[in-house]
Enzyme design. Structure first.
Site, PDB file in Angstrom:
ATOM      1  N   ASN A 103       0.874  -1.174   0.000  1.00  0.00           N
ATOM      2  CA  ASN A 103       0.000   0.000   0.000  1.00  0.00           C
ATOM      3  C   ASN A 103       0.911   1.224   0.000  1.00  0.00           C
ATOM      4  O   ASN A 103       1.446   1.612   1.042  1.00  0.00           O
ATOM      5  CB  ASN A 103      -0.890  -0.030   1.247  1.00  0.00           C
ATOM      6  CG  ASN A 103      -1.902   1.096   1.262  1.00  0.00           C
ATOM      7  OD1 ASN A 103      -1.915   1.940   0.373  1.00  0.00           O
ATOM      8  ND2 ASN A 103      -2.740   1.123   2.286  1.00  0.00           N
ATOM      9  N   ARG A 160      -2.528  -2.168  -3.472  1.00  0.00           N
ATOM     10  CA  ARG A 160      -3.759  -1.421  -3.244  1.00  0.00           C
ATOM     11  C   ARG A 160      -3.712  -0.164  -4.116  1.00  0.00           C
ATOM     12  O   ARG A 160      -2.732   0.583  -4.065  1.00  0.00           O
ATOM     13  CB  ARG A 160      -3.818  -1.029  -1.779  1.00  0.00           C
ATOM     14  CG  ARG A 160      -5.069  -0.320  -1.450  1.00  0.00           C
ATOM     15  CD  ARG A 160      -5.164  -0.030   0.011  1.00  0.00           C
ATOM     16  NE  ARG A 160      -6.478   0.492   0.259  1.00  0.00           N
ATOM     17  CZ  ARG A 160      -6.990   0.654   1.457  1.00  0.00           C
ATOM     18  NH1 ARG A 160      -6.307   0.317   2.507  1.00  0.00           N
ATOM     19  NH2 ARG A 160      -8.193   1.137   1.596  1.00  0.00           N
ATOM     20  N   HIS A 208     -13.409   2.317   0.063  1.00  0.00           N
ATOM     21  CA  HIS A 208     -13.400   1.212   1.026  1.00  0.00           C
ATOM     22  C   HIS A 208     -13.921  -0.066   0.360  1.00  0.00           C
ATOM     23  O   HIS A 208     -14.438  -0.960   1.027  1.00  0.00           O
ATOM     24  CB  HIS A 208     -14.297   1.475   2.256  1.00  0.00           C
ATOM     25  CG  HIS A 208     -13.853   2.596   3.142  1.00  0.00           C
ATOM     26  ND1 HIS A 208     -14.746   3.450   3.746  1.00  0.00           N
ATOM     27  CD2 HIS A 208     -12.628   3.001   3.533  1.00  0.00           C
ATOM     28  CE1 HIS A 208     -14.083   4.334   4.480  1.00  0.00           C
ATOM     29  NE2 HIS A 208     -12.784   4.080   4.363  1.00  0.00           N
ATOM     30  N   ARG A 246     -13.905  14.478   8.178  1.00  0.00           N
ATOM     31  CA  ARG A 246     -14.603  14.874   6.941  1.00  0.00           C
ATOM     32  C   ARG A 246     -16.051  15.217   7.236  1.00  0.00           C
ATOM     33  O   ARG A 246     -16.700  14.547   8.046  1.00  0.00           O
ATOM     34  CB  ARG A 246     -14.565  13.741   5.907  1.00  0.00           C
ATOM     35  CG  ARG A 246     -13.178  13.407   5.426  1.00  0.00           C
ATOM     36  CD  ARG A 246     -13.259  12.420   4.257  1.00  0.00           C
ATOM     37  NE  ARG A 246     -11.965  11.853   3.973  1.00  0.00           N
ATOM     38  CZ  ARG A 246     -11.668  10.553   4.013  1.00  0.00           C
ATOM     39  NH1 ARG A 246     -12.611   9.669   4.306  1.00  0.00           N
ATOM     40  NH2 ARG A 246     -10.467  10.133   3.738  1.00  0.00           N
ATOM     41  N   GLU A 268      -8.828  -6.102   4.850  1.00  0.00           N
ATOM     42  CA  GLU A 268      -8.582  -5.676   3.466  1.00  0.00           C
ATOM     43  C   GLU A 268      -7.357  -6.370   2.888  1.00  0.00           C
ATOM     44  O   GLU A 268      -7.322  -6.725   1.713  1.00  0.00           O
ATOM     45  CB  GLU A 268      -8.409  -4.147   3.421  1.00  0.00           C
ATOM     46  CG  GLU A 268      -9.698  -3.430   3.765  1.00  0.00           C
ATOM     47  CD  GLU A 268      -9.509  -1.944   3.990  1.00  0.00           C
ATOM     48  OE1 GLU A 268      -9.524  -1.205   3.017  1.00  0.00           O
ATOM     49  OE2 GLU A 268      -9.358  -1.537   5.159  1.00  0.00           O
TER      50      GLU A 268
END
Ligand code: AMP
Length: 396
Positions: free
Chosen positions: A7, A89, A178, A237, A380
């Site tokens: 990643n 990723r 996601h 956010r 993940e």
């Protein structure tokens, strides 16, 4: 099989070496301060090693990772030949990618094409891919996209009601993020429920949060949009907002569009409402100590998540299964209870005792609840490893 999961961020690179069949992680770590100086933190064989290693580019970071994986003391493999494939990723697959895929020149060109949609992440992801190709040219590389799981959404869910030219010329639409987590928990929910024809709502609630509505294993809608700013309020956010708010603050405070977006991405959400922290543990502590702003932040978050669950039940025409995952979803029994309050009319009834669970797969609904409510810890990395192994095995 050994899959190396990468990643890559703009100045960092996370890695794991995993067996995709067992999910066992033999080594994992992080390269930080790439382009600045370089630091490797490596966890394997029950110990943690921190080394300062010059990393002028991602290439040196990958080389440092491979060197420590084969190190006689701190390593876990004898040779890099024991790495069967690398799974990367990648944030944004735009309208180019509906699934994970083996990387070749065309795939790299298509990821490049998506850079305007993921301007911060896609270039970094590409640097990680190119660095791996350079140091392990004969090892297959696979790209796993954060957006791909959501590409089964119908146009009613993904189109924005703005002039069509922006969709046709610029690919502006809902994508969702996601996706690897939503894919993993969907797969587990189907396995655990013993059937695939379920109407499912996944709540990935962490520092970033998103929900997805899934029918027969396929995503029908999701709360994030063109970017991860949309949907429920998050750690920092804002989530969904009247776009005129942006115009107002830009005009009144002389902000540029980038400054305004920075405020909405980094200074909003439960951080802004609580005035205390973006971390739900701090906010829960504050609320328990009587801080009303913290209590409001928790209520606002739960309210918006609950609204999405209700709207997705309407979109799916019913609800069989509700899944909680990620940091808050897996660990905060009180937030799960807060969210599920007043959802009895939908057939959601939590069992307070069963709900008292953290970080493991469990049913938390009452025996007579029409909807089965699960906690399913996300993974993940395992999903990336499994997708990578499946593609590489199929290509053999
Ligand atoms: P993630 O982005 O999935 O790593 O989730 C991070 C968020 O999960 C942070 O806001 C944490 O405060 C939250 N979290 C982790 N453990 C707990 C817990 N036991 N109770 C409440 N929130 C938690």
């Amino acid at each position: 099989m050994n899959i190396l999961i990468i990643n890559a961020g703009s100045s960092s690179l996370k890695y794991q070496l995993m067996d995709p069949e067992t999910g066992v992680v033999s080594a994992k770590g992080l390269c930080e301060r790439i382009y600045i100086d370089g630091r490797l933190t490596h966890n394997a064989n029950g110990k943690k090693v921190v080394k300062d290693i010059p990393m002028p580019t991602h290439s040196e970071a990958i080389q440092a990772v491979l060197a420590i994986l084969v190190d006689p003391v701190d390593g876990v493999i004898k040779s890099t030949d024991e790495i069967d494939a690398v799974g990367h990723r990648v944030l944004h697959g735009g309208m180019e990618f509906y699934d994970s895929c083996i990387i070749n020149d065309e795939v790299i060109a298509a990821i490049e094409k998506c850079i305007p949609l993921g301007p911060l992440h896609n270039p970094a992801n590409l640097m990680g891919i190119r660095a791996c190709q350079a140091v392990m040219p004969s090892t297959p590389q696979v790209a796993v996209f954060d957006t791909a799981f959501h590409m089964t959404m119908p146009p009613v869910a993904y189109r924005y009601a703005i002039p069509t030219e922006y969709y046709k010329n610029d690919s502006l639409r809902r994508y969702g993020f996601h996706g690897t987590s939503h894919k993993y928990v969907t797969k587990r929910a189907i396995e655990l429920m013993g059937r695939s024809d379920i109407k499912l709502v996944n709540c990935h609630l962490g520092n970033g949060s998103s929900l997805s509505a899934v029918k027969d294993g396929k995503c029908q809608d999701t709360s994030m949009g063109l970017t991860p700013l949309a949907g429920v309020p998050m750690g920092t956010r804002s989530g969904d907002l009247d776009p005129a708010v942006a115009q107002f603050v830009m005009n009144k405070y002389g902000m540029s569009a980038d400054e305004c977006l920075n405020m909405l991405n980094k200074k909003s959400g439960v951080l802004a409402i609580s005035g205390v922290s973006s971390d739900f543990r701090d906010i829960e502590e504050g609320a328990a100590a009587g801080n009303e702003d913290c209590a409001l932040a928790l209520d606002k978050f739960a309210y918006e998540v609950r609204k999405y669950i209700g709207s997705y039940a309407a979109a799916l025409g019913g609800l069989d299964c509700l899944v909680f995952t990620a940091g808050v979803g897996e660990n905060s029994a009180s937030m799960r209870a807060r969210i599920c309050q007043n959802l009895e009319y939908l057939g959601v009834k939590l069992d307070p005792e069963k709900n008292n669970v953290r970080g493991k797969e469990a049913i938390i609904s009452a025996d007579d609840s029409k909807v089965t409510v699960w906690v399913i810890p996300t993974n993940e990395e395992l999903m990336i490893a499994q997708d990578t192994a499946a593609l590489v095995n199929a290509a053999k």
